[in-house]
Write a protein that holds these residues in place. Sequence first.
Motif, PDB file in Angstrom:
ATOM      1  N   ALA A  95      -3.083  -2.690   8.292  1.00  0.00           N
ATOM      2  CA  ALA A  95      -2.514  -1.330   8.812  1.00  0.00           C
ATOM      3  C   ALA A  95      -2.657  -0.163   7.915  1.00  0.00           C
ATOM      4  O   ALA A  95      -2.795   1.083   8.278  1.00  0.00           O
ATOM      5  CB  ALA A  95      -1.063  -1.340   9.301  1.00  0.00           C
ATOM      6  N   TYR A  96      -2.561  -0.513   6.685  1.00  0.00           N
ATOM      7  CA  TYR A  96      -2.598   0.504   5.380  1.00  0.00           C
ATOM      8  C   TYR A  96      -3.589   0.462   4.504  1.00  0.00           C
ATOM      9  O   TYR A  96      -3.837   1.211   3.677  1.00  0.00           O
ATOM     10  CB  TYR A  96      -1.358   0.427   4.558  1.00  0.00           C
ATOM     11  CG  TYR A  96       0.211   0.681   5.334  1.00  0.00           C
ATOM     12  CD1 TYR A  96       0.328   1.892   5.468  1.00  0.00           C
ATOM     13  CD2 TYR A  96       1.016  -0.243   5.819  1.00  0.00           C
ATOM     14  CE1 TYR A  96       1.785   2.212   6.124  1.00  0.00           C
ATOM     15  CE2 TYR A  96       2.173  -0.191   6.501  1.00  0.00           C
ATOM     16  CZ  TYR A  96       2.349   1.323   6.695  1.00  0.00           C
ATOM     17  OH  TYR A  96       3.638   1.418   7.312  1.00  0.00           O
ATOM     18  N   GLY A  97      -4.562  -0.582   4.791  1.00  0.00           N
ATOM     19  CA  GLY A  97      -5.835  -0.565   4.085  1.00  0.00           C
ATOM     20  C   GLY A  97      -5.647  -1.120   2.686  1.00  0.00           C
ATOM     21  O   GLY A  97      -6.167  -0.277   1.879  1.00  0.00           O
ATOM     22  N   LEU A  98      -4.927  -2.123   2.544  1.00  0.00           N
ATOM     23  CA  LEU A  98      -4.505  -2.306   1.083  1.00  0.00           C
ATOM     24  C   LEU A  98      -5.351  -3.435   0.391  1.00  0.00           C
ATOM     25  O   LEU A  98      -6.010  -4.194   1.167  1.00  0.00           O
ATOM     26  CB  LEU A  98      -2.957  -2.753   1.051  1.00  0.00           C
ATOM     27  CG  LEU A  98      -1.987  -1.618   1.530  1.00  0.00           C
ATOM     28  CD1 LEU A  98      -0.604  -2.470   1.698  1.00  0.00           C
ATOM     29  CD2 LEU A  98      -1.962  -0.530   0.911  1.00  0.00           C
ATOM     30  N   THR A  99      -5.300  -3.479  -0.724  1.00  0.00           N
ATOM     31  CA  THR A  99      -5.792  -4.417  -1.575  1.00  0.00           C
ATOM     32  C   THR A  99      -5.046  -5.614  -1.475  1.00  0.00           C
ATOM     33  O   THR A  99      -3.774  -5.674  -1.064  1.00  0.00           O
ATOM     34  CB  THR A  99      -6.236  -4.168  -3.026  1.00  0.00           C
ATOM     35  OG1 THR A  99      -4.958  -4.239  -3.751  1.00  0.00           O
ATOM     36  CG2 THR A  99      -7.053  -3.111  -3.137  1.00  0.00           C
TER      37      THR A  99
END
Length: 355
Positions: free
Chosen positions: A318-322
């Motif tokens: 949803a947040y494009g995180l690593t």
Amino acid sequence: MNGVGEGIGAAIEGGILSRAVEPSRGEATGAPPATSECLNCGAMVTGPYCGECGQKAHVHRSLAAIGHDIMHGVLHLDGKLWNTLPLLTFKPGQLTRRYIEGERAKFVSPMAMFLFSVFAMFAVFQMVGLSVADDFAEGWANYEQDKGQPSAFTENIRKQIQTLERERASLARNDPRRIEIDNELKGLQTILDGSPLDLDDQGSIEFTATGIETLDNGLIEKWKKNPSLMLYKLQANGYKFSWLLIPLSLPFVWLMFAWRRRYKAYDHAVFVTYSLAFMSLLFIAISLISAIPGGGGWAVALFMIGAPLHLYKQLRYAYGLTQFSTTWRLTVLLLFAMPIVLLAFVLILGVLGAF
């Protein structure tokens, strides 16, 4: 009302509420009717809905149509649900991101999904017999009955209290021994009934559970007098005020992304609401599995694996995180945010039950 009847009522209530907040756009309606005049506003209608007021072009006038509307409104059986459920279960991050970025017509909105899932969860709880109020009332009655038959240990405690009270009454008001006796009496009485106590100048014992008069005379006193009723109120208010979990959770999610300005409060609200909706559906599955003989272990395993895994996937995509960014945020949510939110929610429900 029995558990099944109460459960069905809760499910219907949740379906109606979710339908009330969910617009009817983007649903399959069949072939469009011929051009006609809207029966509501008089405008010319060239499709399945009026372009001016939004009313359906074809108006049903049959009992079968009423039954269809009830089932459709309660169960929400349309294309949106079947588009939403698979993504909510297996690709929650993708669903959250797509909804935030504007794909609205094909998915059930977060609030509608949340309302339906929460009410359905409590309905299933009632149906499978997870009604804490009845069980607690029976247990409390047994406890009160047992409490009326003092054991040798409690009798010994009472004798010690009486001895100390007599000694205290014979002492002068400024005698330092009185302070020691007061402390001993508090400890003994706490052991006896589990309630913190104070002694006034005349030596009488009073309950002062918190020192806050409003709480002691209101919430705590009512819990003492009728715990089964208060627990029933706690359960009943649980689903009525379940929406409070959303504003209680939002600050923690916002803090974890405070330095990322591309994510707004609306994004976090969608994330939290969809996440809570899934957790409600997960608890439905867990309660049904636990009702099967030997299913308790599978239910625990499903929760221990399913809840953190779902939250991880939703956070990351949803947040494009690593992986690292997702892991530390997940840890904060599970170890700090969730316990605080749940504790605050229970305390609020307890206060609401006192009024």
